[in-house]
Design an enzyme around this catalytic site. Structure first.
Site, short mmCIF file in Angstrom:
data_model
loop_
_atom_site.label_atom_id
_atom_site.label_comp_id
_atom_site.label_asym_id
_atom_site.label_seq_id
_atom_site.Cartn_x
_atom_site.Cartn_y
_atom_site.Cartn_z
N LYS A 181 61.69 27.33 21.16
CA LYS A 181 62.38 26.90 19.94
C LYS A 181 62.81 28.04 18.99
O LYS A 181 63.91 28.52 19.10
CB LYS A 181 61.55 25.85 19.22
CG LYS A 181 61.57 24.51 19.99
CD LYS A 181 61.17 23.32 19.14
CE LYS A 181 61.56 22.01 19.79
NZ LYS A 181 60.48 21.36 20.55
N TYR B 184 67.91 11.16 23.64
CA TYR B 184 67.24 9.87 23.50
C TYR B 184 68.14 8.81 22.87
O TYR B 184 67.77 8.17 21.89
CB TYR B 184 65.96 10.03 22.66
CG TYR B 184 64.86 10.74 23.43
CD1 TYR B 184 63.99 10.02 24.24
CD2 TYR B 184 64.71 12.12 23.35
CE1 TYR B 184 62.99 10.66 24.96
CE2 TYR B 184 63.71 12.77 24.07
CZ TYR B 184 62.87 12.02 24.87
OH TYR B 184 61.89 12.66 25.58
N TYR C 63 53.10 16.02 22.85
CA TYR C 63 54.47 16.14 23.36
C TYR C 63 54.65 17.55 23.91
O TYR C 63 54.39 18.53 23.21
CB TYR C 63 55.51 15.88 22.25
CG TYR C 63 56.91 16.10 22.80
CD1 TYR C 63 57.51 15.14 23.59
CD2 TYR C 63 57.58 17.31 22.59
CE1 TYR C 63 58.76 15.37 24.17
CE2 TYR C 63 58.83 17.53 23.16
CZ TYR C 63 59.41 16.56 23.94
OH TYR C 63 60.64 16.78 24.52
N ASP D 53 50.54 25.28 23.73
CA ASP D 53 51.98 25.08 23.64
C ASP D 53 52.38 25.29 22.17
O ASP D 53 52.24 24.39 21.35
CB ASP D 53 52.33 23.67 24.12
CG ASP D 53 53.81 23.32 23.96
OD1 ASP D 53 54.54 24.12 23.34
OD2 ASP D 53 54.22 22.25 24.43
#
Ligand code: PLP
Length: 433
Positions: free
Chosen positions: A274, A17, A144, A245
């Protein structure tokens, strides 16, 4: 030693980003050990980010290093089509044991976003196999779920700039922001909006996707367990698969091994990523029920239509196996609740600070939400000068350290934050809207 060429980096390498024409400064890391990152100029920084939720046991950990090294000399990668191997079997056994009984069929993918794609495709194929064409997913505001197209389409529309992609993104359904926070008093009326959404749209929905309890990159917001219970109940009522999630929340980060446990619910599809490998290598897993797996397998396609090249990578599986063993050996629960109480003691007094909108702590996550977005380059420089690695985004300054952090290092993280907020020139560190 050759020095790290920051000019080359700026000119040619994209960071997450960031702009290619006006990139933010980058700090060159040459090594890391425990909870310290070492910069090229010799400075060391206490890691307050766990490299984005991933590093649980610290960097350069002898046990994970050894597991990867041993696997390296066996086979570092082999295709998963028509071939299997012990590290994958060991890992899937552990995952099936650690998760609720109903989740027993496991797809090993290579990143979090891909896990979300896989989960959405599973739910989609499930309905297709049942002879129903459904095209929408219910997601939450501030959600997200990753950066690929399928995942992005279930991210909060304004955070992920849906408008930019126009018709290219499917038009999913988003619930309004939840109104009751994790520590607030639950009110029955807080579920009314969800109930009416399900009532009006359930026939279009092939899945509901949520980050359980903690919404991460979309705003670091913590919601009430009863909200999650209600979502589960509505998914049951209308027979819609619930995708949890837990890519950010899994493996103890929120104080429970999985965040779904705060509400005592079991999803139909669970995404992990992760911290799965303790922050060593990229790997993700999607778990589902026998019922969903069988329904997909008996549909038109006769199989699940996905298979990444690096699926079930043996090195990543070996790292994950070592990391999961360490979690138990290290008594993650004690580590996380200790960090939680230290974060509360240090950060809750900031609630009265005029620059601050809210302070939230859950498990090994401490969040300070400001009234204004930060000046990222300037605030980053401040933290580096203080010897800590904290990377704020937008209006959020947050700490989520590796579970093995010692009290002294944790205090260094929180002190740097508290000192920043009490500076007379604090307004220089923010960008008024
Ligand atoms: C980070 C994240 C993802 C995406 O994972 P990547 O490995 O970055 O693709 C998906 N969902 C949640 C909740 C995440 O925090």
């Amino acid at each position: 030693m050759q020095s790290i060429d920051l000019n080359f980096d700026q000119r040619h390498i994209w960071h997450p980003y960031t702009s290619m024409s006006e990139p933010l400064p980058c700090y060159p890391v040459v090594s890391a050990e425990g909870t310290s990152l070492f910069l090229e100029d010799g400075r060391s920084l206490v890691d307050g980010m766990s490299s984005w939720w991933a590093v649980l046991h610290g960097y350069n950990h002898p046990v994970i290093n050894a597991a990867i090294e041993a696997q390296l000399h066996q086979v570092s990668h082999v295709m998963f089509g028509g071939i299997t191997h012990q590290p994958a079997i060991d890992l899937v056994k552990k995952l099936v044991d650690l998760t609720p009984e109903a989740l027993e069929c496991v797809f090993l993918a290579d990143s979090g976003s891909v896990a979300v794609e896989v989960a959405l495709k599973m739910a989609f194929q499930y309905w297709h196999a049942r002879g129903e064409k459904r095209h929408r997913v219910l997601s939450l505001s501030h959600a997200y779920h990753g950066d690929t197209f399928g995942a992005m389409a279930v991210c909060d529309p304004s955070n992920s700039m849906h408008s930019l992609y126009g018709d290219y993104l499917p038009n999913h359904l988003f619930a309004e922001p939840f109104t009751v926070g994790f520590e607030d008093q639950w009110q029955e009326s807080a579920g009314d909006h969800l109930k009416s959404l399900f009532k009006a749209h359930h026939q279009e929905l092939f899945a509901v996707i949520i980050e359980p309890i903690v919404q991460g990159a979309g705003g670091m917001r913590f919601y009430h367990p009863n909200y999650l219970k209600l979502l589960r109940a509505l998914c049951d009522q209308y027979e819609i698969p619930l995708i949890a999630d837990e890519i950010a929340t899994g493996f103890g980060r929120t104080g429970r091994f999985f965040a779904c446990e705060h509400a005592g619910i079991v999803p139909d599809i669970l995404c992990l990523g992760k911290a799965l490998t303790g922050g060593y290598l990229t790997l993700s897993a999607v778990l589902t029920t026998r019922h969903i797996a069988d329904t997909i397998s008996n549909g038109d396609a006769k199989c699940f239509m996905h298979g990444p090249t690096f699926m079930g990578n043996p090195l990543a599986c070996a790292a994950a196996n070592a990391s999961l063993t360490l979690l138990t050996d290290n008594d993650w629960q004690t580590q996380v609740s200790h960090i939680e109480s230290k974060l509360k003691t240090a950060l809750y007094p900031l609630k009265n600070n005029p620059h601050i909108r809210d302070v939230r702590v859950l498990g090994a996550i401490g969040v300070i939400e400001l009234h204004h977005p930060v000046n990222q380059a300037k605030i980053q420089q401040y933290f580096v000068e203080k010897g800590v690695w904290i990377r704020p985004f937008n209006r959020l300054v947050y700490i989520m350290p590796p579970f093995v952090i010692c009290d002294e290092a944790l205090a260094q993280l929180t002190d740097s934050l508290v000192q920043l907020l009490s500076r007379d020139d604090f307004t220089d560190f923010i960008k008024p809207e």
